[in-house]
Scaffold this active site. Structure first.
Site, PDB file in Angstrom:
ATOM      1  N   HIS A   1     104.825  14.513  33.747  1.00 57.00           N
ATOM      2  CA  HIS A   1     104.940  14.890  32.356  1.00 57.00           C
ATOM      3  C   HIS A   1     106.034  14.235  31.526  1.00 57.00           C
ATOM      4  O   HIS A   1     107.508  14.750  32.311  1.00 57.00           O
ATOM      5  CB  HIS A   1     105.125  16.302  32.143  1.00 57.00           C
ATOM      6  CG  HIS A   1     104.777  16.629  30.596  1.00 57.00           C
ATOM      7  ND1 HIS A   1     104.554  16.100  29.827  1.00 57.00           N
ATOM      8  CD2 HIS A   1     105.575  17.691  30.417  1.00 57.00           C
ATOM      9  CE1 HIS A   1     105.242  16.576  28.479  1.00 57.00           C
ATOM     10  NE2 HIS A   1     105.684  17.824  28.317  1.00 57.00           N
TER      11      HIS A   1
ATOM     12  N   CYS B   1     100.723  20.602  27.042  1.00 55.30           N
ATOM     13  CA  CYS B   1     101.480  19.241  27.880  1.00 55.30           C
ATOM     14  C   CYS B   1     100.231  18.600  28.520  1.00 55.30           C
ATOM     15  O   CYS B   1     100.549  17.196  29.598  1.00 55.30           O
ATOM     16  CB  CYS B   1     102.810  19.665  27.944  1.00 55.30           C
ATOM     17  SG  CYS B   1     104.158  19.185  26.748  1.00 55.30           S
TER      18      CYS B   1
ATOM     19  N   ASN C   1     109.388  14.737  24.439  1.00 62.23           N
ATOM     20  CA  ASN C   1     107.765  15.050  24.358  1.00 62.23           C
ATOM     21  C   ASN C   1     106.858  14.742  23.679  1.00 62.23           C
ATOM     22  O   ASN C   1     107.398  15.623  23.077  1.00 62.23           O
ATOM     23  CB  ASN C   1     108.932  16.636  25.177  1.00 62.23           C
ATOM     24  CG  ASN C   1     107.478  17.096  25.911  1.00 62.23           C
ATOM     25  OD1 ASN C   1     106.081  16.576  25.713  1.00 62.23           O
ATOM     26  ND2 ASN C   1     107.694  18.687  26.379  1.00 62.23           N
TER      27      ASN C   1
HETATM   28  N1  ACO Z   1     122.498  20.116  21.036  1.00 65.79           N
HETATM   29  C1  ACO Z   1     123.475  20.796  21.661  1.00 65.79           C
HETATM   30  N2  ACO Z   1     123.989  22.282  21.971  1.00 65.79           N
HETATM   31  C2  ACO Z   1     122.112  22.220  22.660  1.00 65.79           C
HETATM   32  C3  ACO Z   1     121.262  22.111  22.155  1.00 65.79           C
HETATM   33  C4  ACO Z   1     120.732  20.925  21.556  1.00 65.79           C
HETATM   34  N3  ACO Z   1     120.109  19.771  20.953  1.00 65.79           N
HETATM   35  N4  ACO Z   1     120.688  22.784  22.229  1.00 65.79           N
HETATM   36  C5  ACO Z   1     121.377  23.845  22.798  1.00 65.79           C
HETATM   37  N5  ACO Z   1     122.076  23.837  22.976  1.00 65.79           N
HETATM   38  C6  ACO Z   1     123.682  24.251  23.918  1.00 65.79           C
HETATM   39  C7  ACO Z   1     123.245  26.063  23.677  1.00 65.79           C
HETATM   40  O1  ACO Z   1     123.266  26.920  22.765  1.00 65.79           O
HETATM   41  C8  ACO Z   1     123.979  26.294  24.669  1.00 65.79           C
HETATM   42  O2  ACO Z   1     125.719  27.000  24.626  1.00 65.79           O
HETATM   43  P1  ACO Z   1     126.013  28.117  24.695  1.00 65.79           P
HETATM   44  O3  ACO Z   1     126.005  27.993  25.938  1.00 65.79           O
HETATM   45  O4  ACO Z   1     126.914  28.449  23.653  1.00 65.79           O
HETATM   46  O5  ACO Z   1     124.848  29.116  24.237  1.00 65.79           O
HETATM   47  C9  ACO Z   1     124.317  24.853  25.592  1.00 65.79           C
HETATM   48  O6  ACO Z   1     123.811  24.351  24.843  1.00 65.79           O
HETATM   49  C10 ACO Z   1     123.477  25.311  26.620  1.00 65.79           C
HETATM   50  O7  ACO Z   1     122.033  25.365  26.730  1.00 65.79           O
HETATM   51  P2  ACO Z   1     120.892  25.497  27.976  1.00 65.79           P
HETATM   52  O8  ACO Z   1     119.321  26.471  27.413  1.00 65.79           O
HETATM   53  O9  ACO Z   1     121.974  26.584  28.849  1.00 65.79           O
HETATM   54  O10 ACO Z   1     120.667  24.357  27.891  1.00 65.79           O
HETATM   55  P3  ACO Z   1     120.405  23.692  29.529  1.00 65.79           P
HETATM   56  O11 ACO Z   1     120.497  23.045  30.070  1.00 65.79           O
HETATM   57  O12 ACO Z   1     119.135  24.591  29.986  1.00 65.79           O
HETATM   58  O13 ACO Z   1     119.201  22.744  28.581  1.00 65.79           O
HETATM   59  C11 ACO Z   1     116.793  22.728  27.899  1.00 65.79           C
HETATM   60  C12 ACO Z   1     118.069  22.662  27.788  1.00 65.79           C
HETATM   61  C13 ACO Z   1     117.189  20.274  27.579  1.00 65.79           C
HETATM   62  C14 ACO Z   1     115.587  22.381  26.853  1.00 65.79           C
HETATM   63  C15 ACO Z   1     116.004  23.058  29.152  1.00 65.79           C
HETATM   64  O14 ACO Z   1     116.333  23.900  28.888  1.00 65.79           O
HETATM   65  C16 ACO Z   1     114.956  22.044  29.232  1.00 65.79           C
HETATM   66  O15 ACO Z   1     114.537  20.837  29.198  1.00 65.79           O
HETATM   67  N6  ACO Z   1     113.905  22.405  29.565  1.00 65.79           N
HETATM   68  C17 ACO Z   1     112.167  22.454  29.474  1.00 65.79           C
HETATM   69  C18 ACO Z   1     111.727  21.381  28.052  1.00 65.79           C
HETATM   70  C19 ACO Z   1     110.525  21.425  28.971  1.00 65.79           C
HETATM   71  O16 ACO Z   1     110.384  20.845  29.472  1.00 65.79           O
HETATM   72  N7  ACO Z   1     109.628  22.218  28.296  1.00 65.79           N
HETATM   73  C20 ACO Z   1     107.741  21.698  28.099  1.00 65.79           C
HETATM   74  C21 ACO Z   1     107.318  21.872  26.573  1.00 65.79           C
HETATM   75  S1  ACO Z   1     105.752  21.699  27.619  1.00 65.79           S
HETATM   76  C22 ACO Z   1     104.529  21.825  26.340  1.00 65.79           C
HETATM   77  O17 ACO Z   1     104.351  22.334  26.747  1.00 65.79           O
HETATM   78  C23 ACO Z   1     105.224  21.591  24.969  1.00 65.79           C
END
Ligand code: ACO
Length: 346
Positions: free
Chosen positions: A253, A113, A283
């Protein structure tokens, strides 16, 4: 006066196919409520039949060239930021150069990204030294091809898009003022595709284990993103003798609205200082910053003389930021963007 890279043309390409959270919830164990609450994303674009990394990049590039008033033959360099190539070899830049009908050098930057801001600062070096005059920097991703639709923690987060900018030298003090590039390879495995490379080549077991898809440790990446969004923004503005509050617009981003909101709170800045379109496109990785930049221009959020800050973070883990000042004497230009034919001014 020093030569600096200035934006003279811009364009974007968005596939027509819209995939809403509700669409995803029909075959992924997720819901519109969860995705909206945790990320702010409502929908994303997905490439349609026949759309390729090359075709999307070329569409965005044609618009950027038209706005700049130059042709592919005028280009001195094409830089493509991409992690979702049409083929593993050669790099997408070569296909895009040929499809555009350009004859200049072309190469690809694979910095996730952060790739487009890496490309912007690389182009700035060539322009600053006087080596090149017309540089096209494209961000393009068909990230949907690398998504595992059985992994709800990643497949809801990404979308496909392309955006491009033509850079030319400015000698009035405007253009790229400062930048910061960074890499922390110790965190590489927090966001990666474990199969398909030389260590773990494509095989039946790679496919069976779904190792050819993106895997992400979301919480670690989010922690990194938060830290780098703040420190990079502070560093690039300090280098320019200002603070984040002095920027007219911040283009972060577009990964997660909650990360942007947290940054705004930490910096004690209003949310309208930040450009946001993650709700519409999710994203789009290397296309994220240029797509937001193009939309900010089209919406009149960037005006002549404005100073803008851009900060990206992503796989690597990497980060990249830049402060740019828009020229005060830029002409009024009619954009011919394929997705809207917007008339815009910068
Ligand atoms: N739908 C429903 N439930 C979900 C989903 C979904 N899509 N995804 C995860 N959950 C569940 C999990 O299984 C977990 O359940 P559990 O507690 O029973 O195990 C619960 O939701 C919480 O999961 P977390 O991973 O703790 O969720 P979090 O609040 O951390 O949010 C997220 C996850 C949105 C991915 C966050 O961590 C995030 O934004 N991370 C950064 C992502 C990012 O910026 N990536 C950059 C990519 S850049 C590149 O170069 C491609």
């Amino acid at each position: 006066m020093m030569r600096r890279a200035q934006i003279k043309g811009w364009g974007k390409y968005l596939p027509e196919k819209i995939v809403t959270n509700h669409d995803l919830a029909r075959f992924v164990d997720t819901s519109d409520e969860w995705i909206t609450e945790r990320t702010g994303i409502k929908e994303r674009r997905q490439r349609g039949e026949g759309e390729t990394t090359t075709s999307m990049a070329v569409a965005a590039a044609h618009d950027a060239l038209a706005v700049a008033g130059i042709t592919p033959a005028d280009l001195n360099l094409i830089i493509v930021a991409n992690s979702s190539p049409d083929y593993l070899l050669p790099s997408p830049a070569n296909f895009i150069q040929h499809a555009l009908g350009a004859t200049c050098p072309a190469f690809t930057i694979a910095a996730g990204c952060s790739g487009w801001v890496y490309g912007l600062t690389t182009a700035h070096q060539f322009i600053q030294t006087g080596a090149y005059t017309n540089v096209l920097v494209i961000g393009v991703e068909i990230i949907s091809y690398a998504l595992d639709y059985t992994d709800r923690t990643t497949c809801v987060l990404f979308g496909d898009a392309a955006a491009a900018v033509v850079l030319q030298p400015a000698t009035d003090g405007s253009g790229v003022l400062t930048f910061e590039l960074g890499s922390d390879g110790s965190q590489a495995h927090n966001l990666w595709v474990p199969g398909g490379g030389t260590v773990n080549p494509v095989s039946q077991s790679v496919v069976d284990n779904r190792e050819h898809y993106i895997r992400m440790n979301g919480q670690e990446v989010a922690r990194f993103a938060m830290r780098k969004l703040l420190s990079c923004l502070q560093n690039i503005t300090a280098q320019a003798g200002m603070t984040p509050a002095d920027l007219d617009l911040i283009i972060p981003h577009q990964a997660n609205l909650r990360i942007i909101e947290m940054a705004a709170r930490h910096l004690d800045l209003p949310m309208d200082k930040f450009f946001v379109n993650v709700h519409k496109y999710a994203n789009t990785s290397a296309a994220s910053i240029p797509l937001a930049l193009v939309e900010a221009i089209e919406q009149g959020r960037i005006k002549p003389g404005d100073t803008i800050g851009m900060v990206a973070f992503g796989s690597g883990l990497s980060w990249a930021g830049a402060v740019m000042q828009v020229g005060v004497r830029e002409p009024t230009l009619a954009s011919v963007n394929g997705n809207g034919h917007a008339k815009v001014t910068i």
